[in-house]
Write a protein that holds these residues in place. Structure first.
Motif, short mmCIF file in Angstrom:
data_model
loop_
_atom_site.label_atom_id
_atom_site.label_comp_id
_atom_site.label_asym_id
_atom_site.label_seq_id
_atom_site.Cartn_x
_atom_site.Cartn_y
_atom_site.Cartn_z
N ALA A 1 40.98 42.13 36.62
CA ALA A 1 40.14 43.33 36.77
C ALA A 1 40.77 44.28 37.79
CB ALA A 1 38.73 42.93 37.22
N TYR B 1 32.29 46.22 39.84
CA TYR B 1 32.25 44.91 39.17
C TYR B 1 33.03 43.87 39.99
CZ TYR B 1 33.30 41.38 35.57
OH TYR B 1 33.46 40.21 34.89
N LYS C 1 31.11 42.57 42.93
CA LYS C 1 30.12 41.56 42.52
C LYS C 1 30.79 40.22 42.29
CE LYS C 1 26.81 43.14 39.93
NZ LYS C 1 26.02 43.63 38.75
N LEU C 2 31.94 40.21 41.60
CA LEU C 2 32.66 38.96 41.34
C LEU C 2 33.11 38.29 42.63
CD1 LEU C 2 35.00 39.82 38.30
CD2 LEU C 2 32.93 38.43 38.27
N CYS D 1 34.87 49.54 37.65
CA CYS D 1 35.57 48.26 37.69
C CYS D 1 35.61 47.71 39.13
CB CYS D 1 36.98 48.41 37.14
SG CYS D 1 37.77 46.85 36.72
#
Length: 405
Positions: free
Chosen positions: A223, A395, A398-399, A392
């Motif tokens: 990512a 995201y 969060k990951l 992204c």
């Protein structure tokens, strides 16, 4: 007041190891000597009389060689060590530059450019890994910034020196100087820096705890690579579509476009190290900074949609420049910190390959969009790519929280 400001500025350059400074100096020498590249397409077209299509294919071979070199450099750095790869890469590519000037056929140059870039770009991931070994963890992002400053200063000096060499000696002189600077830079490195297999410093924040079975299963890193690729695609417009737009939309001369590019380089030289130093001290997460940098990049291109005032070009360059300062130093640092010990090379290989791919795709895609739909459509496309990078990054945050829990 001025004295205190200068002291504070120069304090940002303190705390680096001797090896980091030597790496910085040889990087500057090498990049200042990279004079062939800015004049390559001109040399191929005007001196060797190739068609635009042939020049395009030679540049594709150049880009593909760069990608393969990045991959091999990272993989071999893990296998046999970054030190040997750096010496082999710069010394051999320096010798090949001497030979390249004698190759004048189309297929010969395709093979020649592919070969020389494969060997030359093995240096980049190896150099990034070396910074992870020679730099202290607490100033690693600043060490990347220091090397970036050397690269920017080298690229600023190179074309001017190259122009003088062409005027006085001709294009052949570029190949001799480029080859010589590669050999001189890496010889100085080999004499002044001893090989280290492992870092003398313990990375307390990232002690190599990320153990994916394979780099290809590291979802967070992939990512992140998308963000790196997207922001690089946007940034490289500064070298391809933007100069054309300056002239066609606003009638700017080469000098005026050059001054805008100089503004970019001057601001980076003046502000990037203090900005990186400030956020390092505040311990702000790298992905958060990359997110804000992506917002700035996107804003810079959406601003161009207001195409009735020439001043918008300055606004565009300012947003791109600050976006660059927020993204690239922290991207380098995040990519290296993500790698498990002993696997830094392959992580940095994929990271540098994302830039090589963006370099190939940015001008090609930008030109195609402009050809079919016009400049405004390209700015919308690039701005949207920046917004995708922002989402992204959100995201990714969060990951990373889930991974840390």
């Amino acid at each position: 007041m001025l004295r205190k400001g200068l002291e504070r500025y120069f304090n940002n350059f303190k705390g680096f190891t001797r090896e980091v400074w030597i790496l910085t100096i040889i990087t500057f020498i090498n990049r200042a000597g990279t004079m062939v590249l800015p004049f390559l397409s001109k040399y191929l077209k005007e001196n060797l009389h190739f068609t635009y299509a042939q020049v395009g294919w030679i540049m594709v071979a150049f880009g593909l060689g760069s990608m393969l070199g990045s991959f091999l450099g990272g993989k071999l750095s893990d296998k046999i060590g970054f030190y040997r790869i750096m010496i082999f890469s710069l010394f051999t590519s320096g010798m090949l530059f001497f030979v390249l000037q004698y190759i004048t056929s189309f297929w010969g140059l395709c093979i020649g450019m592919f070969t020389i870039m494969t060997i030359a770009d093995m240096f980049r991931p190896a150099m990034f890994v070396s910074l992870g070994t020679y730099a202290k963890p607490e100033n690693r992002a600043r060490a990347f910034t220091l090397v970036r400053l050397a690269i920017n200063l080298g690229f600023a000096a190179g074309p001017a020196l190259g122009g003088l060499i062409i005027m006085n000696i001709g294009y052949q002189g570029l190949f001799w100087v480029d080859g010589a600077t590669c050999v001189i830079a890496i010889s100085a490195f080999a004499l002044l820096v001893k090989e280290k297999k492992k870092s003398a410093f313990t990375d307390k924040e990232h002690p190599g705890e990320v153990f994916a079975d394979s780099i290809f299963r590291d979802r967070i890193f992939w990512a992140f690579l998308f963000v790196s690729f997207s922001t690089a695609m946007i940034f490289f417009q500064i070298f391809s579509t933007l100069p054309l737009y300056h002239h066609e939309q606003y009638g700017l001369t080469e000098l005026q476009t050059g001054l805008l590019m100089t503004l970019n380089g001057f601001l980076i030289f003046l502000l990037e190290m203090p900005i990186v130093s400030y956020f390092e001290r505040k311990n702000v997460h790298k992905i958060k900074l990359i997110l804000w940098g992506s917002v700035m990049m996107a804003t810079g291109f959406f601003a161009l949609l207001w195409n009735v005032w020439v001043g918008v070009l300055v606004i565009n360059i300012l947003f791109i420049t600050f976006g660059e300062m927020f993204i690239f130093p922290f991207s380098n640092s995040f990519a290296l910190s993500r790698a498990p010990k002993g696997h830094e090379g392959r992580y940095m290989a994929l990271f540098t390959m994302s830039f090589s791919l963006a370099h190939i795709g940015s001008s090609k895609l930008g030109m195609v969009v402009i050809d079919f739909y016009g400049y405004q459509a390209n700015w919308i496309f690039m701005g949207t790519l920046g917004i995708m990078a922002v989402f992204c990054c959100a995201y990714l945050q969060k990951l990373l929280k889930l991974e840390a829990a």
